[in-house]
Design an enzyme around this catalytic site. Structure first.
Site: not given
Length: 656
Positions: A254, A300, A416, A475-476
């Site tokens: 994440e 996500t 996150h 993921d980003h």
């Protein structure tokens, strides 16, 4: 003179001026719109005017004192819309769309702390104009008659607003030709047309996209198919099929960016375990250091979609939510049908987050392990859900239960925004930038790294490591450009437009049993390339399927990486926010070559083809080969007491 000052029209003009000033202040203080030159600066200043006249002008159609109340109500509504965009932009560096509003299930209690963290005490200053209007209204309403204004007056106001918008659009189109036809970047649209005009444009586009499925027929897919087939890259014969029959464990990190690899904070490695996978040859990992995320508003969920379908996410909203009834030909279904893989997703949050319990059935995922399968006591949960250490620990028994070969997608959560840990869980000497997001990011990244290290030990003890392909990817981005001040302090360099683009790298590393790792591979690639790569590793030819990526191990891999907003990067140059950059010198290329211009057109074409495929649900018209069986979502049942869907579907096939 007093009559003019106290009139309804004067009140309206004051409201418009206050709205105009406040909106422009929002632009300058809250948004990074990349304004260049006198024309763009003028348009940024000018564009709130038409919205203010048109929307607040509606209040003039009401009678007497109601006009003032209507104008105040409308001013408040416009503020709430703009402020929602401000809060959203502070983390996402993007503007809300109608599609994101369909994702309200994501803004429950798990997001509450995140939203509050994005609000600032000075935000109270943004309601001063409304308070002033209330005060002014209380003073002047007694001077107003109960009559309605003559109809020609509010009509003339609306016509003035339309003329102002027409001038705005004309100047915008001169500075940015085909602004509304060839722009994927919402920052451009807001910069040129304003927040409220963008909302109207977004609504029109959303309605057009919704109608595409109804209008689409089988002929619409031919052009997309031809493009995908032409882009196909043949597999590397040394890699093709080497992973057949092996388990696949896909670990989703994440908000994890590549700059964390080998990064030291106060003399300490932030991610020592991941660093060891990159550099220790005995680990047999291949690390792609020029791998980019390609997510947009879906974050996500976009990453999941791209990594399982080799389709781009939508330019607005999340396909997981808005296209949940589409037909997909996703990796879990392909390998399940062709090689008997059992597929499962592991995630320590509620099953409906990002609409996963619906969309996973369309992807052909057999089992979904969500919060009900884990011990979600208060010691194990923080921020969005289950902490990564108990998540990995409690997932081992579930992995051991899966019928092999399996495809296991494991989604972490702790790293996150707003990047918080429990007391005593931070193990790094903290940075002291004063930006809680940036300072917390390194601590949660270290926690994730520690969780991974223990998970690898557990995999080996469970006898799963030696027979499993292991993929690890970010993921980003985790740190948006709104935190550039603190990031510049940490990194020790200026974060330019190009540097921000370079920071969109996320790690991708893969271990294939029995195959010697390549160390660091410098190929330029993105999430879109993972499905064809993995299919070829398993010995399944990707050519049958409509995929926009190409095999990263292939000698013919197409190494350009499109971003969802129309920007892209290649090995030699990058196209970012309307400018070309030399990747070596970092300088702007003022006279791009014909090849560069052609590449820009290719990227826009590829994005439009993906949009057509999703918006028209075109895969319902496509059969990749004689082995393919369309996924039937009604066959998939997710619940703790349920038998595995692989067994249920297997029995159904035998009964046929």
């Amino acid at each position: 003179m007093k009559k003019i000052i106290y009139s309804r029209m004067s009140f309206f003009v004051i409201a418009v001026v206050l709205f105009w000033i406040k909106t422009y202040s929002f632009y300058k203080l809250e948004f990074s719109l990349g304004v260049k030159g006198t024309v763009q600066e003028f348009l940024l200043f000018f564009n709130p005017l038409s919205s203010g006249i048109l929307i607040l002008g509606l209040g003039l159609f009401t009678k007497g004192r109601r006009s003032g109340r209507a104008i105040i109500y409308l001013s408040t509504l416009l503020f709430l819309i703009q402020y929602a965009n401000v809060v959203y932009y502070r983390f996402n560096s993007d503007f809300m769309t109608l599609a994101t509003l369909t994702q309200t299930s994501n803004f429950g209690t798990s997001l509450g702390g995140s939203i509050l963290d994005l609000m600032e005490p000075y935000d109270l200053l943004y309601i001063i104009d409304i308070l002033f209007l209330l005060f002014l209204y209380s003073k002047v309403k007694g001077k107003w008659t109960t009559d309605r204004l003559k109809l020609r007056i509010p009509i003339a106001v609306l016509v003035t607003g339309i003329l102002a918008f027409s001038l705005n659009l004309h100047l915008a189109e001169k500075d940015r030709p085909q602004l509304l036809k060839r722009t994927f970047d919402r920052n451009y649209l807001v910069k040129y047309l304003g927040t409220y005009n963008f909302i109207v444009y977004d609504a029109v586009v959303s309605l057009q996209n919704s109608s595409q499925r109804v209008m689409a027929d089988s002929s619409a897919i031919v052009e997309v198919e031809n493009y995908a087939k032409a882009k196909y890259a043949e597999s590397n014969p040394e890699i093709f099929g080497v992973g057949q029959g092996k388990n696949i464990i896909k670990i989703h990190l994440e908000s994890f960016q590549s700059f964390l690899i080998d990064f030291e904070l106060n003399g300490q490695e932030v991610t020592p375990f991941l660093n060891s996978l990159v550099h220790d040859e005995t680990q047999d990992f291949t690390y792609f250091d020029n791998f980019f995320h390609q997510t947009e508003q879906g974050k996500t969920a976009d990453a999941e979609l791209i990594m399982d379908t080799s389709l781009y996410g939508l330019s607005q909203g999340s396909a997981f939510v808005t296209k949940a009834n589409n037909t997909f030909q996703a990796l879990p279904a392909i390998i399940g049908q062709q090689q008997g893989y059992t597929s499962a997703v592991f995630h320590g949050d509620g099953k409906s987050f990002w609409n996963r319990d619906k969309i996973y059935k369309r992807l052909g995922i057999d089992q979904f392990y969500y919060d009900l399968y884990y011990n979600m006591n208060e010691d194990n949960v923080i921020n969005y859900g289950l902490k990564d250490k108990p998540f990995f620990e409690e997932s081992i028994p579930l992995l051991k239960e899966l019928k092999q070969p399996f495809y296991a997608h494991m989604i972490t959560l702790t790293n996150h925004h707003p990047f918080v840990l429990g007391e005593g869980e931070a193990t790094l000497v903290p940075s002291q930038t004063g930006d809680s997001t940036v300072d917390g990011y390194f601590q949660t990244a270290r926690y994730l790294d520690e969780a991974l290290a223990k998970f690898f030990v557990d995999l080996k003890e469970a006898g799963l490591y030696d027979n499993s392909i292991i993929m690890i990817y970010g993921d980003h981005y985790g740190i948006s450009k709104n935190h550039n001040r603190a990031m510049q302090e940490i990194l020790g360099e200026e974060i330019t437009v190009l540097k921000n683009s370079e920071l969109q790298r996320v790690p991708f590393m893969i271990h294939i049993p029995g195959v010697e790792g390549q160390g660091t591979n410098h190929e330029y690639a993105g999430m879109i390339d993972v499905v064809p790569t993995l299919l070829h590793v398993l010995g399944i030819d990707a050519k049958d399927y409509l995929l926009f990526g190409t095999d990263m191990f292939s000698d013919h891999h197409r190494d350009f990486v499109p971003f969802r907003n129309g920007d892209f990067v290649t090995r030699e140059y990058s196209y970012i926010k309307g400018d070309y950059y030399d990747n070596t010198t970092k300088e702007v290329i003022y006279e791009p070559s014909e090849e560069m211009l052609k590449m820009k057109d290719t990227v826009l074409q590829e994005l439009s083809y993906s949009d057509k495929l999703l918006n028209g649900d075109l895969l319902r018209f496509y059969t990749p080969n004689e082995k393919w069986v369309p996924v039937n979502p009604s066959k998939y049942l997710y619940g703790k007491k349920q038998a595995s869907n692989a067994e249920v579907n297997g029995k159904a096939e035998k009964e046929k």
